[in-house]
Motif scaffolding. Structure first.
Motif, PDB file in Angstrom:
ATOM      1  N   TRP A   1       0.870  -1.174   0.000  1.00 45.70           N
ATOM      2  CA  TRP A   1       0.000   0.000   0.000  1.00 45.70           C
ATOM      3  C   TRP A   1       0.908   1.225   0.000  1.00 45.70           C
ATOM      4  N   HIS A   2       0.654   2.169  -0.892  1.00 44.69           N
ATOM      5  CA  HIS A   2       1.573   3.308  -1.040  1.00 44.69           C
ATOM      6  C   HIS A   2       0.788   4.579  -1.335  1.00 44.69           C
ATOM      7  N   ARG A   3       1.383   5.674  -0.962  1.00 41.52           N
ATOM      8  CA  ARG A   3       0.781   6.974  -1.237  1.00 41.52           C
ATOM      9  C   ARG A   3       1.845   8.061  -1.082  1.00 41.52           C
ATOM     10  N   GLU A   4       1.833   9.008  -2.022  1.00 45.03           N
ATOM     11  CA  GLU A   4       2.729  10.158  -1.864  1.00 45.03           C
ATOM     12  C   GLU A   4       2.138  11.094  -0.813  1.00 45.03           C
ATOM     13  N   LEU A   5       2.995  11.574   0.096  1.00 44.55           N
ATOM     14  CA  LEU A   5       2.566  12.448   1.175  1.00 44.55           C
ATOM     15  C   LEU A   5       2.849  13.901   0.798  1.00 44.55           C
ATOM     16  N   GLU A   6       2.431  14.803   1.671  1.00 44.28           N
ATOM     17  CA  GLU A   6       2.719  16.210   1.417  1.00 44.28           C
ATOM     18  C   GLU A   6       4.232  16.420   1.419  1.00 44.28           C
ATOM     19  N   PRO A   7       4.755  17.241   0.504  1.00 36.73           N
ATOM     20  CA  PRO A   7       6.212  17.422   0.427  1.00 36.73           C
ATOM     21  C   PRO A   7       6.756  18.104   1.685  1.00 36.73           C
ATOM     22  N   PHE A   8       8.006  17.798   1.974  1.00 30.90           N
ATOM     23  CA  PHE A   8       8.689  18.412   3.107  1.00 30.90           C
ATOM     24  C   PHE A   8       9.538  19.571   2.589  1.00 30.90           C
ATOM     25  N   THR A   9       9.332  20.727   3.166  1.00 29.23           N
ATOM     26  CA  THR A   9      10.045  21.932   2.735  1.00 29.23           C
ATOM     27  C   THR A   9      10.861  22.500   3.884  1.00 29.23           C
ATOM     28  N   HIS A  10      12.099  22.786   3.617  1.00 34.63           N
ATOM     29  CA  HIS A  10      12.943  23.447   4.614  1.00 34.63           C
ATOM     30  C   HIS A  10      13.724  24.564   3.912  1.00 34.63           C
ATOM     31  N   GLN A  11      14.307  25.435   4.690  1.00 42.22           N
ATOM     32  CA  GLN A  11      14.968  26.617   4.147  1.00 42.22           C
ATOM     33  C   GLN A  11      16.433  26.323   3.847  1.00 42.22           C
ATOM     34  N   GLY A  12      16.821  26.539   2.606  1.00 40.69           N
ATOM     35  CA  GLY A  12      18.215  26.406   2.204  1.00 40.69           C
ATOM     36  C   GLY A  12      18.846  27.771   1.999  1.00 40.69           C
ATOM     37  N   PRO A  13      20.100  27.814   1.692  1.00 39.70           N
ATOM     38  CA  PRO A  13      20.775  29.121   1.503  1.00 39.70           C
ATOM     39  C   PRO A  13      20.231  29.906   0.319  1.00 39.70           C
TER      40      PRO A  13
ATOM     41  N   GLY B   1      16.968  29.661  -0.669  1.00 42.71           N
ATOM     42  CA  GLY B   1      15.509  29.693  -0.598  1.00 42.71           C
ATOM     43  C   GLY B   1      14.956  28.343  -0.188  1.00 42.71           C
ATOM     44  N   PRO B   2      13.645  28.160  -0.347  1.00 47.05           N
ATOM     45  CA  PRO B   2      13.019  26.901   0.069  1.00 47.05           C
ATOM     46  C   PRO B   2      13.564  25.712  -0.729  1.00 47.05           C
ATOM     47  N   CYS B   3      13.774  24.613   0.011  1.00 51.86           N
ATOM     48  CA  CYS B   3      14.226  23.359  -0.603  1.00 51.86           C
ATOM     49  C   CYS B   3      13.125  22.322  -0.370  1.00 51.86           C
ATOM     50  N   VAL B   4      12.628  21.709  -1.430  1.00 51.19           N
ATOM     51  CA  VAL B   4      11.474  20.819  -1.350  1.00 51.19           C
ATOM     52  C   VAL B   4      11.909  19.372  -1.590  1.00 51.19           C
ATOM     53  N   HIS B   5      11.437  18.482  -0.707  1.00 54.15           N
ATOM     54  CA  HIS B   5      11.692  17.045  -0.845  1.00 54.15           C
ATOM     55  C   HIS B   5      10.351  16.319  -0.930  1.00 54.15           C
ATOM     56  N   ARG B   6      10.187  15.500  -1.950  1.00 55.93           N
ATOM     57  CA  ARG B   6       8.972  14.703  -2.092  1.00 55.93           C
ATOM     58  C   ARG B   6       9.146  13.390  -1.334  1.00 55.93           C
ATOM     59  N   VAL B   7       8.161  13.056  -0.531  1.00 55.21           N
ATOM     60  CA  VAL B   7       8.234  11.839   0.291  1.00 55.21           C
ATOM     61  C   VAL B   7       6.977  11.005   0.054  1.00 55.21           C
ATOM     62  N   ALA B   8       7.098   9.712   0.289  1.00 58.00           N
ATOM     63  CA  ALA B   8       5.974   8.800   0.062  1.00 58.00           C
ATOM     64  C   ALA B   8       6.063   7.627   1.021  1.00 58.00           C
TER      65      ALA B   8
ATOM     66  N   TYR C   1      12.800  11.854  11.251  1.00 58.78           N
ATOM     67  CA  TYR C   1      13.605  11.299  10.167  1.00 58.78           C
ATOM     68  C   TYR C   1      14.670  12.317   9.762  1.00 58.78           C
ATOM     69  N   THR C   2      15.781  11.827   9.273  1.00 59.35           N
ATOM     70  CA  THR C   2      16.822  12.687   8.729  1.00 59.35           C
ATOM     71  C   THR C   2      16.812  12.560   7.210  1.00 59.35           C
ATOM     72  N   ILE C   3      16.637  13.694   6.520  1.00 64.32           N
ATOM     73  CA  ILE C   3      16.612  13.698   5.055  1.00 64.32           C
ATOM     74  C   ILE C   3      17.904  14.315   4.536  1.00 64.32           C
ATOM     75  N   PRO C   4      18.717  13.537   3.810  1.00 68.85           N
ATOM     76  CA  PRO C   4      19.935  14.108   3.229  1.00 68.85           C
ATOM     77  C   PRO C   4      19.585  15.189   2.203  1.00 68.85           C
ATOM     78  N   CYS C   5      20.389  16.212   2.158  1.00 72.12           N
ATOM     79  CA  CYS C   5      20.136  17.333   1.239  1.00 72.12           C
ATOM     80  C   CYS C   5      21.472  17.948   0.847  1.00 72.12           C
ATOM     81  N   ARG C   6      21.526  18.520  -0.354  1.00 74.01           N
ATOM     82  CA  ARG C   6      22.768  19.163  -0.808  1.00 74.01           C
ATOM     83  C   ARG C   6      23.111  20.375   0.046  1.00 74.01           C
ATOM     84  N   HIS C   7      22.121  20.881   0.787  1.00 70.56           N
ATOM     85  CA  HIS C   7      22.360  22.021   1.672  1.00 70.56           C
ATOM     86  C   HIS C   7      22.648  21.579   3.108  1.00 70.56           C
TER      87      HIS C   7
END
Length: 580
Positions: free
Chosen positions: A385-397, A399-406, A452-458
């Protein structure tokens, strides 16, 4: 009887670490957990039918329970009493152990079978006394568990990394009817016939009229009573915490035992490991009302089911490559290439090779398909069973950085568009929950914060997802259609899921050297969930302890319930003897 081989010393004379039958029976007569059941039988004789009026019984109730429990050592009460009567020294050892523990001196001769059966029949007729015996056993088992280092109060739980000393586990096992005799009524005359009975008098036909109704909710047919037990694992072996009989769906009996144990142990129980019998609202209720996390495999469709019944996208060619029918077809083609018959023993091995090749060819799995390695060197494809959830947004240098999670099969993934297939998502990496912390809500119920910890280029970002389950406690009389949780995500998203077993391998870049092998990756979920296998070991041992493997030794439901409870007493006795 399965024990922990690491903590029992080996007998140099026999080379065995298993206690002999005689030693087990002696240990039973001196077991503190059995003697402390005595208060159940202490009310006045006028209110306790088990205590006969007039002359005091020669054998106290705990001695009778020891004799009944000895039947689980030798496979029947008859053989246990025969052993006690045949070996004079054995009964004297039992008398000494019993007197040392209780101060009561037993008669010079063991009880007879008629005496023990009379005690048992009077006991099981008293439903109130049987309930008190069950509850007393559970209280003593929790006490033993704490004495041996488990279920201590005041320890903060972390659902992402459960402590093995603070989770319980269980399972059910169906014990076949005492006899297969059936009552049949002639539709014309109304006369009763008994099929399979040799009794000349119809009134003496041995018919077990009660069996568990597992077809309605468990969707399986049984021919007997479904016995349910809960355990905890200590450094000295298994402790059985509670037993029960599931006359309906197994989940109802499991819930009753879990709730009863939680009332005794309080916050000492952090989690319960169980199969898919506990799902949906059971998971929601146990967390909201008892702060107990359910660790189980998420309910998913098998790849062997028809395409139109699977939750994953059947039209997806990648998903189809991992369907049961497609894998079997590919395996048959490879067999033909090697001039082997389609039904040869090599088919399973060839299917494994096909699956392994396709898994390694697949850089990233599509959302809705997960392939897990198994302990036998195979792979298990699951359409979860799967579903895409609301994206996670955090502030990068910048501007906003968006990660899609499911969510997929209980695990959380970061996803992105598949460059090769328009409209499809692929899972980029497994997002492991590192902390799952319970908190009290204003209404008095529990919720959790899963981090959770989400890896990011920032730089790494912290993603915290709260869960506030509604916690409705349904009953067997409630409408099944109204039981589904209102939040379809919360109970399905597990802080510890099967995805954690593939995280180290899946999150390794293909170019990384050395790359983590799929079989070398740590398996934190399986390390916990595999403890459920010990429940099956207990059930198998119990079935083997019966006179006829897997078939009840008693005709009545209550007597079978007592048999199963006393198996727990024997188990706990051996673990007590096995303690460091």
């Amino acid at each position: 009887m399965p024990i922990n081989p690491d903590v029992r010393s080996r007998d140099n004379a026999t080379g065995s670490s298993r206690m002999t039958n005689s030693d087990q029976i002696v240990a039973l007569h001196g077991f503190i957990g059995l003697h402390q059941l005595a208060p159940v039988f202490e009310p006045a004789a006028a209110t306790n039918p088990v205590k006969s009026r007039g002359r005091k019984a020669a054998y106290p109730p705990t001695a009778m329970l020891a004799a009944l429990a000895a039947g689980r050592v030798t496979s029947s009460l008859t053989s246990a009493l025969a052993l006690l009567h045949a070996e004079g020294d054995l009964w004297q050892r039992c008398r000494a152990a019993f007197e040392q523990r209780s101060g009561i001196c037993l008669p010079m001769a063991p009880p007879t079978r008629d005496q023990v059966i009379y005690f048992r029949d009077n006991l099981v007729k008293n439903s109130s006394l049987m309930l008190q015996l069950q509850l007393r056993f559970r209280m003593l088992a929790i006490g033993q568990a704490r004495h041996q280092g488990n279920l201590e109060a005041g320890v903060q739980p972390n659902g992402a990394d459960p402590l093995w000393t603070h989770f319980i586990y269980g399972d059910g096992t169906v014990i076949a009817k005492y006899s297969d005799v059936r009552e049949v009524i002639d539709q014309t005359t109304g006369e009763k016939f008994f099929v399979g009975s040799r009794a000349q008098d119809p009134g003496r036909a041995r018919v077990q009229r009660t069996s568990s109704d597992t077809a309605t909710e468990d969707y399986k047919d049984t021919n007997g009573l479904n016995m349910v037990a809960m355990h905890t694992w200590t450094a000295s072996g298994r402790i059985t915490l509670g037993t029960g009989v599931a006359l309906g769906g197994e989940a109802w009996a499991a819930l009753e035992i879990i709730e009863s144990l939680q009332q005794i142990a309080g916050d000492g129980i952090h989690a319960v490991v169980y199969d898919r019998a506990l799902t949906g609202w059971h998971i929601v209720h146990l967390m909201a009302n008892h702060r107990i996390q359910v660790i189980s495999k998420a309910v998913a469709a098998s790849t062997a089911r028809p395409d139109d019944q699977r939750p994953a996208h059947p039209e997806d060619p990648v998903v189809r490559r991992f369907s049961d029918s497609d894998l079997n077809d590919a395996a048959k083609r490879r067999l033909a290439e090697h001039h082997l018959a389609p039904a040869s023993p090599a088919k399973a091995l060839m299917r494994r090779y096909v699956l392994r090749d396709r898994l390694h060819d697949l850089d990233r799995m599509p959302l809705g398909l997960t392939v897990y390695p198994t302990v036998k060197g195979d792979f298990e494809p699951v359409n979860g069973w799967h579903r895409e959830l609301e994206p996670f947004t955090h502030q990068g240098p910048d501007g906003p950085c968006v990660h899609r999670v499911a969510l997929d099969d209980g695990g959380l993934y970061e996803v992105e568009e598949d460059p090769d297939r328009e409209g499809s998502l692929i899972k980029v990496r497994v997002l492991r929950c590192h902390t799952s912390t319970p908190f009290t809500r204003p209404n008095g119920q529990w919720g959790t914060h899963n981090a959770y910890t989400i890896p990011c280029r920032h730089g790494e970002a912290e993603y915290v997802r709260p869960w506030e389950p509604e916690g409705i406690r349904h009953t067997p009389d409630s409408n099944p259609r109204t039981r589904a949780p209102k939040d379809p995500i919360g109970w399905r998203l597990r802080p510890l899921s099967r995805a954690d077993d593939i995280a180290a391998w899946y999150n390794t870049e293909a170019t990384a050297q050395p790359r983590v092998g799929v079989y070398d990756t740590p398996r934190p979920f399986s390390d916990i969930f595999s403890r459920r296998n010990d429940s099956e070991s207990f059930n198998q041992w119990y079935q083997q302890s019966l006179s006829h493997h897997g078939r009840a030794n008693s005709l009545s439901t209550q007597a079978q319930e007592l048999d199963f409870l006393l198996a727990g007493v024997l188990n706990n006795c051996l673990t007590w003897e096995n303690r460091r």
